[in-house]
Design an enzyme around this catalytic site. Structure first.
Site, PDB file in Angstrom:
ATOM      1  N   HIS A 155       0.812  -1.223   0.000  1.00 41.99           N
ATOM      2  CA  HIS A 155       0.000   0.000   0.000  1.00 41.99           C
ATOM      3  C   HIS A 155       0.845   1.272   0.000  1.00 41.99           C
ATOM      4  O   HIS A 155       0.638   2.178   0.792  1.00 41.99           O
ATOM      5  CB  HIS A 155      -0.955   0.023   1.200  1.00 41.99           C
ATOM      6  N   GLY A 236      -8.860  -2.166  -4.219  1.00 39.75           N
ATOM      7  CA  GLY A 236      -9.749  -2.309  -3.084  1.00 39.75           C
ATOM      8  C   GLY A 236      -9.244  -3.390  -2.136  1.00 39.75           C
ATOM      9  O   GLY A 236      -8.177  -3.978  -2.348  1.00 39.75           O
ATOM     10  N   PRO A 237     -10.001  -3.672  -1.053  1.00 44.88           N
ATOM     11  CA  PRO A 237      -9.608  -4.773  -0.167  1.00 44.88           C
ATOM     12  C   PRO A 237      -9.904  -6.113  -0.840  1.00 44.88           C
ATOM     13  O   PRO A 237      -9.311  -6.411  -1.871  1.00 44.88           O
ATOM     14  CB  PRO A 237     -10.444  -4.508   1.099  1.00 44.88           C
ATOM     15  N   GLU A 242     -11.374  -0.079  -8.060  1.00 45.00           N
ATOM     16  CA  GLU A 242     -12.080   1.092  -8.581  1.00 45.00           C
ATOM     17  C   GLU A 242     -11.368   1.752  -9.761  1.00 45.00           C
ATOM     18  O   GLU A 242     -10.132   1.734  -9.847  1.00 45.00           O
ATOM     19  CB  GLU A 242     -12.219   2.155  -7.481  1.00 45.00           C
ATOM     20  N   TYR A 260     -19.013   1.913  -4.218  1.00 48.47           N
ATOM     21  CA  TYR A 260     -20.122   2.868  -4.281  1.00 48.47           C
ATOM     22  C   TYR A 260     -20.670   3.163  -2.880  1.00 48.47           C
ATOM     23  O   TYR A 260     -20.466   2.402  -1.930  1.00 48.47           O
ATOM     24  CB  TYR A 260     -21.247   2.303  -5.156  1.00 48.47           C
TER      25      TYR A 260
END
Length: 465
Positions: A155, A236-237, A242, A260
């Site tokens: 990350h 994302g996790p 996205e 969303y």
């Protein structure tokens, strides 16, 4: 805007180049509409290609995660190693990441890189500017523009992008400190915006802060379209990878929102915190990485859309843009046999270059990995195909003396001035729709000004008195 001087480029170093005078053998082909796209290898035996940037010198600039910065000749595949960073920490997902070049590269030959390093026993991230010497083939004089950013072995982001306004964007991950993505005093989980000297632009959303957008988990793709629109890809996790449309000052939700604003608590948070929903998401996750824009006639069915390099699903995705860029249509996947794809760029000739990432600890490398792959329409004839797509532009005054102004219909990717014998005397990468040409030092006579953009290539005469 100052002029750029062309440089004589000599040197070459290793990585199994392909023959300069022959077409590389096809590894596979696939259809894109009525077009046959051929895939070949430009360079092989690389190690976790992280970034590919098409430079104003018409070479590909590459980073490998273990710390090497190189230039790659797109005609021969020769890899010229410029520098292996002495303090990089390539552990897990950390190491040398994004790269960008100064838009006036020949007179300001600055190379920007972001990478992880260790300080006082802790992993950190920094943005460093190097100075390139074409004659020596070196990168020297490192200048830290932004440093001491928290990092972990995952990350960390981080993609760099020079915008048309001459500022620099840098993405950062949340460094596994999820709440920091919502903390605008922290540099983690953000897209940052800096001037090219490292100072903070006066018109940033938060005065005195490099924070441009926040609420990001781990954005690893970033692209600006000719109309100025910005898009990013984000991991994302276990759900909701996205594609985002980036707007200054907006909140992108993480960790309070995944994808969303479709849960009750998310909808409440989004309404109260100016959250920008993604254009599209993927669950299960696909691990989206490098992102670029394709608008070249060589592959017509890809025109006007985004191309996304995918790691986990090991594919190249075409994402058509709809509703004036406010929506993404149904994606189409290509290339499922080359493993993890992380880096991507497009040449002015409409060729797509992909960097594989199979030696990153999560792939299954073959003997020739990692590679730079070339995707091209070998049947495309540039002169015929571009005849109807020449970007009209104006030069004034013409005749000129010490300077002239080029007015462009769209932001160009490259501009060059050559004499009538074909010798290039000035090159630059325009940063806006109006570009000043510094003509000092040129002899009186007739020159050719050539402009390249995603719409094609056009040439006009310039008379110098």
């Amino acid at each position: 805007m100052k002029h750029l001087r062309s440089a004589t480029l000599v040197f070459w170093a290793a990585a199994l180049p392909l023959a300069a005078c022959s077409q590389a053998p096809a590894l596979t082909t696939f259809p894109v509409g009525a077009t046959t796209v051929t895939v070949s290898a430009l360079a092989t035996n690389l190690n976790t290609v992280w970034e590919l940037v098409w430079g104003p010198d018409n070479y590909i600039w590459m980073t490998e995660r273990y710390g090497r910065i190189s230039r790659v000749d797109p005609a021969t595949g020769q890899v010229q190693a410029l520098l292996t960073l002495p303090d990089v920490t390539p552990t897990g997902e950390s190491g040398l990441l994004g790269l960008a070049l100064h838009p006036q590269f020949a007179i300001s030959p600055y190379v920007y890189v972001v990478y992880n390093y260790t300080a006082s026993g802790a992993l950190r991230e920094k943005l460093v500017r190097y100075t390139y010497s074409a004659a020596a083939g070196t990168l020297t004089a490192p200048l830290v523009l932004l440093g001491n950013i928290d990092a972990t072995t995952s990350h960390s982001g981080s993609r760099l992008l020079v915008l048309a306004d001459g500022t620099l964007l840098m993405t950062t991950g949340d460094a596994q400190q999820q709440p920091q993505a919502q903390n605008t005093a922290s540099l983690n989980g953000k897209i940052l915006r800096l001037n090219l000297d490292g100072s903070i632009p006066a018109n940033n959303s938060i005065a005195g802060s490099p924070v441009y957008t926040f609420g990001h988990r781990n954005p690893q793709g970033l692209v600006q379209l000719p109309d100025g629109s910005l898009y990013s890809s984000e991991h994302g996790p276990a759900n909701d990878d996205e594609i985002n449309k980036i707007e200054p000052g907006r909140n992108y939700g993480w960790p309070n929102v995944e994808g969303y604003c479709n849960l009750a608590a998310e909808a409440t948070f989004c309404a109260a915190n100016n959250v920008r929903e993604p254009l599209t998401t993927w669950t299960p996750t696909i691990a989206p990485a490098g992102l670029t824009y394709y608008n070249h006639p060589a592959i017509p069915d890809w025109r006007g859309g985004l191309l996304l390099a995918v790691l986990k699903n090991a594919t190249l995705l075409h994402l058509p843009l709809a509703a004036g860029g406010q929506a993404v249509g149904t994606s189409t996947g290509y290339l499922s046999t080359f493993g993890r794809l992380r880096a991507i760029c497009v040449s002015p000739q409409g060729k797509v270059y992909l960097g594989t990432s199979n030696r990153d600890g999560r792939g299954a490398p073959v003997a020739t990995d990692d590679r730079i792959l070339v995707l091209e329409n070998r049947a495309y004839v540039p002169s015929a195909a571009r005849a109807e797509n020449k970007p009209a532009f104006d030069i004034f005054p013409n005749p000129a003396r010490r300077q002239a102004t080029v007015r462009l219909p769209v932001v160009a990717t490259h501009l060059a001035i050559s004499d009538l014998a074909g010798h290039v005397v000035r090159t630059l990468q325009p940063a806006g729709l109006e570009t000043e040409l510094d003509l000092n030092g040129l002899r009186a006579g007739t020159y050719l000004v050539q402009v390249e953009s995603h719409a094609g290539r056009a040439t006009r005469k310039l008379v110098l008195e």
